[in-house]
Design a protein around this motif. Structure first.
Motif, PDB file in Angstrom:
ATOM      1  N   SER A 100       0.836  -1.194   0.000  1.00  0.00           N
ATOM      2  CA  SER A 100       0.000   0.000   0.000  1.00  0.00           C
ATOM      3  C   SER A 100       0.872   1.244   0.000  1.00  0.00           C
ATOM      4  CB  SER A 100      -0.909   0.030   1.222  1.00  0.00           C
ATOM      5  OG  SER A 100      -1.700   1.200   1.224  1.00  0.00           O
ATOM      6  N   SER A 101       0.360   2.275  -0.635  1.00  0.00           N
ATOM      7  CA  SER A 101       1.046   3.566  -0.628  1.00  0.00           C
ATOM      8  C   SER A 101       0.645   4.390   0.595  1.00  0.00           C
ATOM      9  CB  SER A 101       0.705   4.340  -1.906  1.00  0.00           C
ATOM     10  OG  SER A 101      -0.684   4.610  -1.949  1.00  0.00           O
ATOM     11  N   THR A 102      -0.333   3.910   1.362  1.00  0.00           N
ATOM     12  CA  THR A 102      -0.804   4.655   2.528  1.00  0.00           C
ATOM     13  C   THR A 102       0.067   4.337   3.740  1.00  0.00           C
ATOM     14  OG1 THR A 102      -2.449   2.964   3.093  1.00  0.00           O
ATOM     15  CG2 THR A 102      -3.154   4.747   1.640  1.00  0.00           C
ATOM     16  N   LEU A 103      -0.062   5.142   4.771  1.00  0.00           N
ATOM     17  CA  LEU A 103       0.776   5.012   5.954  1.00  0.00           C
ATOM     18  C   LEU A 103       0.428   3.775   6.779  1.00  0.00           C
ATOM     19  CD1 LEU A 103       0.644   8.738   7.055  1.00  0.00           C
ATOM     20  CD2 LEU A 103       2.598   7.553   6.056  1.00  0.00           C
ATOM     21  N   THR A 104       1.443   3.143   7.341  1.00  0.00           N
ATOM     22  CA  THR A 104       1.245   2.028   8.262  1.00  0.00           C
ATOM     23  C   THR A 104       1.171   2.595   9.666  1.00  0.00           C
ATOM     24  OG1 THR A 104       2.446   0.515   6.825  1.00  0.00           O
ATOM     25  CG2 THR A 104       2.253  -0.105   9.157  1.00  0.00           C
ATOM     26  N   ILE A 105       0.082   2.300  10.346  1.00  0.00           N
ATOM     27  CA  ILE A 105      -0.129   2.825  11.696  1.00  0.00           C
ATOM     28  C   ILE A 105       0.087   1.700  12.696  1.00  0.00           C
ATOM     29  CG2 ILE A 105      -1.824   3.846  13.261  1.00  0.00           C
ATOM     30  CD1 ILE A 105      -3.068   5.162  10.767  1.00  0.00           C
ATOM     31  N   THR A 106       0.896   1.989  13.719  1.00  0.00           N
ATOM     32  CA  THR A 106       1.199   1.026  14.768  1.00  0.00           C
ATOM     33  C   THR A 106       0.973   1.687  16.127  1.00  0.00           C
ATOM     34  OG1 THR A 106       3.518   1.680  14.964  1.00  0.00           O
ATOM     35  CG2 THR A 106       3.004  -0.022  13.320  1.00  0.00           C
ATOM     36  N   THR A 107       1.036   0.896  17.162  1.00  0.00           N
ATOM     37  CA  THR A 107       0.947   1.445  18.512  1.00  0.00           C
ATOM     38  C   THR A 107       2.067   2.445  18.733  1.00  0.00           C
ATOM     39  OG1 THR A 107      -0.036  -0.599  19.308  1.00  0.00           O
ATOM     40  CG2 THR A 107       0.934   0.840  20.967  1.00  0.00           C
ATOM     41  N   ALA A 108       3.245   2.125  18.214  1.00  0.00           N
ATOM     42  CA  ALA A 108       4.413   2.977  18.427  1.00  0.00           C
ATOM     43  C   ALA A 108       4.308   4.330  17.731  1.00  0.00           C
ATOM     44  CB  ALA A 108       5.675   2.247  17.972  1.00  0.00           C
ATOM     45  N   ASN A 109       3.651   4.390  16.571  1.00  0.00           N
ATOM     46  CA  ASN A 109       3.621   5.657  15.841  1.00  0.00           C
ATOM     47  C   ASN A 109       2.254   6.338  15.814  1.00  0.00           C
ATOM     48  OD1 ASN A 109       2.035   4.450  13.819  1.00  0.00           O
ATOM     49  ND2 ASN A 109       3.738   4.207  12.402  1.00  0.00           N
ATOM     50  N   PHE A 110       1.259   5.778  16.480  1.00  0.00           N
ATOM     51  CA  PHE A 110      -0.102   6.314  16.444  1.00  0.00           C
ATOM     52  C   PHE A 110      -0.173   7.773  16.891  1.00  0.00           C
ATOM     53  CE2 PHE A 110      -4.266   7.080  18.417  1.00  0.00           C
ATOM     54  CZ  PHE A 110      -5.090   6.830  17.326  1.00  0.00           C
ATOM     55  N   ASP A 111       0.427   8.092  18.019  1.00  0.00           N
ATOM     56  CA  ASP A 111       0.369   9.469  18.519  1.00  0.00           C
ATOM     57  C   ASP A 111       0.975  10.438  17.511  1.00  0.00           C
ATOM     58  OD1 ASP A 111      -0.815   8.533  20.793  1.00  0.00           O
ATOM     59  OD2 ASP A 111       0.849   8.992  22.133  1.00  0.00           O
ATOM     60  N   GLU A 112       2.163  10.115  17.041  1.00  0.00           N
ATOM     61  CA  GLU A 112       2.869  10.997  16.113  1.00  0.00           C
ATOM     62  C   GLU A 112       2.141  11.144  14.782  1.00  0.00           C
ATOM     63  OE1 GLU A 112       7.089  11.152  13.658  1.00  0.00           O
ATOM     64  OE2 GLU A 112       6.882   9.757  15.322  1.00  0.00           O
ATOM     65  N   LEU A 113       1.700  10.037  14.197  1.00  0.00           N
ATOM     66  CA  LEU A 113       1.074  10.093  12.879  1.00  0.00           C
ATOM     67  C   LEU A 113      -0.357  10.609  12.909  1.00  0.00           C
ATOM     68  CD1 LEU A 113       2.242   6.832  11.066  1.00  0.00           C
ATOM     69  CD2 LEU A 113       3.047   9.159  10.725  1.00  0.00           C
ATOM     70  N   VAL A 114      -1.131  10.167  13.875  1.00  0.00           N
ATOM     71  CA  VAL A 114      -2.555  10.490  13.876  1.00  0.00           C
ATOM     72  C   VAL A 114      -2.887  11.634  14.836  1.00  0.00           C
ATOM     73  CG1 VAL A 114      -4.892   9.584  14.216  1.00  0.00           C
ATOM     74  CG2 VAL A 114      -3.136   8.137  13.189  1.00  0.00           C
ATOM     75  N   LEU A 115      -2.587  11.457  16.099  1.00  0.00           N
ATOM     76  CA  LEU A 115      -3.004  12.455  17.088  1.00  0.00           C
ATOM     77  C   LEU A 115      -2.301  13.792  16.925  1.00  0.00           C
ATOM     78  CD1 LEU A 115      -3.286  10.328  20.346  1.00  0.00           C
ATOM     79  CD2 LEU A 115      -5.035  10.841  18.643  1.00  0.00           C
ATOM     80  N   ASP A 116      -0.996  13.772  16.643  1.00  0.00           N
ATOM     81  CA  ASP A 116      -0.215  15.004  16.576  1.00  0.00           C
ATOM     82  C   ASP A 116       0.007  15.511  15.154  1.00  0.00           C
ATOM     83  OD1 ASP A 116      -0.005  14.686  19.324  1.00  0.00           O
ATOM     84  OD2 ASP A 116       1.952  13.709  19.205  1.00  0.00           O
ATOM     85  N   SER A 117      -0.680  14.930  14.180  1.00  0.00           N
ATOM     86  CA  SER A 117      -0.392  15.250  12.777  1.00  0.00           C
ATOM     87  C   SER A 117      -0.977  16.566  12.301  1.00  0.00           C
ATOM     88  CB  SER A 117      -0.915  14.131  11.872  1.00  0.00           C
ATOM     89  OG  SER A 117      -2.332  14.136  11.857  1.00  0.00           O
ATOM     90  N   GLY A 118      -1.995  17.052  12.968  1.00  0.00           N
ATOM     91  CA  GLY A 118      -2.644  18.269  12.508  1.00  0.00           C
ATOM     92  C   GLY A 118      -3.710  18.010  11.451  1.00  0.00           C
TER      93      GLY A 118
END
Length: 195
Positions: A100-118
């Protein structure tokens, strides 16, 4: 996938690292052994790694605690013939993963990618590589990513085989019906899951 069921649920908390202790770790790598290791070699490697990272030998070290717990989990699976066979088969399936060309979301990166992404809106697919429906849906997901590029809507995916805690947190009971798509609002007040 001819229809979608809409389900709302509250988001009282985010997934913790404990939800996904292994966080995609290769069990053989955790014990520093090869896939061809014998039962005796697995046991010996476990004792070596467990002693190295034991919390009593490393007081106050959160990373050591995590590595010790991972070693225990790896040994639990690899020392049991049936669990090891299932794990090895699952790893073989994972090697045939859905690209997939879309982002892989994990427990480790959830905050950074989703919550703090703007980004105010996310579409997050919960999938598994072995799901025929997820394989069928994959080209449609990629087309959606192309069509939504530049709109401010972000797309990401969570592999339930590697991130069960995260997948369950995002999609709830729908996580078992693959693929599921979660609409995430930046307000975190609520989410909607479709399947």
């Amino acid at each position: 996938l001819g229809y979608f069921n809409l389900k709302s649920f509250n988001d009282d908390s985010k997934p913790s690292a404990a939800d996904d202790l292994m966080d995609g770790q290769d069990l053989y790598a955790v014990l520093e052994i090869s896939k061809q290791s014998t039962d005796r070699e697995i046991k010996k490697a476990y004792h070596k790694v467990a002693m190295k990272w034991h919390p009593d030998k490393n007081p106050g070290c959160d990373e050591c605690q995590l590595k010790f717990q991972r070693a225990a989990r790896a040994y639990e699976v690899l020392s049991d013939t049936m669990k090891r066979r299932i794990y090895d088969n699952e790893q073989t399936l994972m090697e045939k993963s859905i690209a997939s060309s879309t982002l892989t979301i994990t427990t480790a990166n959830f905050d950074e990618l989703v919550l703090d992404s703007g980004h105010s809106i996310w579409l997050i697919q919960v999938y598994s590589d072995w799901s025929e429906r997820a394989q069928y849906f994959s080209p449609m997901w990629e087309e959606l990513a192309v069509r939504l590029a530049g709109t401010g809507v972000q797309l990401g995916r969570v592999n339930i085989g590697r991130e069960k805690g995260m997948a369950t947190k995002l999609a709830g009971k729908q996580a078992g019906q693959l693929p599921s798509v979660v609409l995430w609002h930046a307000s975190r007040a609520h989410k909607h899951a479709w399947r």
